[in-house]
Write a protein that holds these residues in place. Structure first.
Motif, PDB file in Angstrom:
ATOM      1  N   LYS A 119     -10.864 -40.580  59.311  1.00 54.84           N
ATOM      2  CA  LYS A 119     -11.380 -41.033  60.598  1.00 54.84           C
ATOM      3  C   LYS A 119     -11.403 -39.862  61.561  1.00 54.84           C
ATOM      4  O   LYS A 119     -10.723 -38.851  61.357  1.00 54.84           O
ATOM      5  N   ALA A 120     -12.183 -40.001  62.608  1.00 58.35           N
ATOM      6  CA  ALA A 120     -12.346 -38.908  63.555  1.00 58.35           C
ATOM      7  C   ALA A 120     -11.035 -38.589  64.270  1.00 58.35           C
ATOM      8  O   ALA A 120     -10.744 -37.432  64.551  1.00 58.35           O
ATOM      9  N   GLY A 121     -10.225 -39.611  64.532  1.00 59.04           N
ATOM     10  CA  GLY A 121      -8.974 -39.396  65.251  1.00 59.04           C
ATOM     11  C   GLY A 121      -8.012 -38.501  64.489  1.00 59.04           C
ATOM     12  O   GLY A 121      -7.343 -37.659  65.065  1.00 59.04           O
ATOM     13  N   ARG A 122      -7.938 -38.668  63.165  1.00 58.36           N
ATOM     14  CA  ARG A 122      -7.037 -37.828  62.369  1.00 58.36           C
ATOM     15  C   ARG A 122      -7.529 -36.390  62.354  1.00 58.36           C
ATOM     16  O   ARG A 122      -6.736 -35.452  62.378  1.00 58.36           O
ATOM     17  N   ALA A 123      -8.843 -36.199  62.346  1.00 61.78           N
ATOM     18  CA  ALA A 123      -9.390 -34.845  62.419  1.00 61.78           C
ATOM     19  C   ALA A 123      -8.998 -34.195  63.749  1.00 61.78           C
ATOM     20  O   ALA A 123      -8.708 -33.001  63.800  1.00 61.78           O
ATOM     21  N   ARG A 124      -8.968 -34.972  64.806  1.00 62.35           N
ATOM     22  CA  ARG A 124      -8.559 -34.452  66.114  1.00 62.35           C
ATOM     23  C   ARG A 124      -7.082 -34.049  66.113  1.00 62.35           C
ATOM     24  O   ARG A 124      -6.693 -33.096  66.767  1.00 62.35           O
ATOM     25  N   TRP A 125      -6.256 -34.791  65.380  1.00 60.44           N
ATOM     26  CA  TRP A 125      -4.833 -34.435  65.303  1.00 60.44           C
ATOM     27  C   TRP A 125      -4.647 -33.039  64.726  1.00 60.44           C
ATOM     28  O   TRP A 125      -3.692 -32.341  65.039  1.00 60.44           O
ATOM     29  N   GLY A 127      -6.711 -30.576  65.189  1.00 58.58           N
ATOM     30  CA  GLY A 127      -7.319 -29.585  66.066  1.00 58.58           C
ATOM     31  C   GLY A 127      -8.827 -29.448  65.937  1.00 58.58           C
ATOM     32  O   GLY A 127      -9.410 -28.580  66.556  1.00 58.58           O
ATOM     33  N   ARG A 128      -9.488 -30.296  65.135  1.00 55.56           N
ATOM     34  CA  ARG A 128     -10.931 -30.199  64.980  1.00 55.56           C
ATOM     35  C   ARG A 128     -11.622 -30.919  66.121  1.00 55.56           C
ATOM     36  O   ARG A 128     -11.336 -32.083  66.389  1.00 55.56           O
ATOM     37  N   ARG A 129     -12.514 -30.228  66.801  1.00 57.25           N
ATOM     38  CA  ARG A 129     -13.243 -30.815  67.924  1.00 57.25           C
ATOM     39  C   ARG A 129     -14.504 -31.502  67.420  1.00 57.25           C
ATOM     40  O   ARG A 129     -15.054 -31.126  66.388  1.00 57.25           O
ATOM     41  N   PRO A 130     -15.014 -32.492  68.166  1.00 56.77           N
ATOM     42  CA  PRO A 130     -16.235 -33.162  67.735  1.00 56.77           C
ATOM     43  C   PRO A 130     -17.435 -32.226  67.790  1.00 56.77           C
ATOM     44  O   PRO A 130     -17.491 -31.323  68.614  1.00 56.77           O
TER      45      PRO A 130
END
Length: 156
Positions: A119-125, A127-130
Motif C-alpha cells: 500500500k502507498a502508506g507503507r511505502a511512505r514509511w 521514505g518514498r514520496r508519491p
C-alpha cells in the motif's frame, strides 16, 4: 570475552548470540561465517562481505542484502606487493590491500528484493514520496501540464 559489544551485519548462517572472533588464530585457521579476518589471511575461494577498500576505512563493499565477494587466487607478484584480488558483486576484479578487514560469509536477507509494500502508506514509511504524472499537473508546474484533460502530452 572483553565485554565489548558492536553492531554486526546479518550473515547467512549466523544466529543471535553466536560468538564471533576477529582473528584467524581464535578459530583454528578455518574461516567461519561472521568472523572478521584480514584479506591476506582469508583462503582463496572464500565468500566475504563488508569489505574495506582501504585499511581501517570501514566496510564499504558488499553490504547489501544477499551480496558477497569472492577472494581469488593470489599471484606471487601481487602477493609481494601486499595486494589481494577480490571478485566484486559487479563481476569486477579489484586488488585490495592485504591489511583490509572483511567479514567472512554472505549477507543475509537475500529475499529482500522480493518484498512488496502492499500500500502507498507503507511505502511512505520507508521514505518514498508519491509520484505525480506531469500530465496531471498545471501548465506552470510541468512542461506536460495544462490542456483540456487530454490523455497525451502535446508538443509545445
Amino acid at each position: 570475552a572483553n565485554g565489548f559489544f558492536a553492531y554486526h551485519p546479518m550473515i547467512e548462517g549466523l544466529e543471535r548470540g553466536t560468538l564471533v572472533h576477529a582473528n584467524p588464530d581464535a578459530s583454528g585457521g578455518v574461516p567461519r561465517p561472521g568472523e572478521w579476518w584480514q584479506l591476506g589471511d582469508v583462503p582463496a575461494g572464500s565468500m566475504i562481505c563488508n569489505v574495506e577498500m582501504r585499511p581501517n576505512g570501514g566496510g564499504q563493499i558488499a553490504r547489501a542484502a544477499g551480496t558477497s565477494c569472492t577472494v581469488l587466487n593470489n599471484k606471487p607478484e601481487t602477493r609481494e606487493k601486499g595486494l589481494v584480488p577480490v571478485l566484486l558483486p559487479s563481476r569486477e576484479v579489484r586488488l585490495l590491500a592485504a591489511e583490509c578487514w572483511c567479514t567472512v560469509g554472505r549477507i543475509g536477507c537475500a529475499d529482500h528484493k522480493f518484498e512488496r509494500h502492499g500500500k502507498a502508506g507503507r511505502a511512505r514509511w520507508f521514505g518514498r514520496r508519491p509520484k505525480t504524472r506531469g500530465i496531471a499537473m498545471n501548465r506552470v508546474s510541468h512542461p506536460h501540464g495544462g490542456g483540456k484533460g487530454g490523455k497525451k502530452t502535446m508538443k509545445r
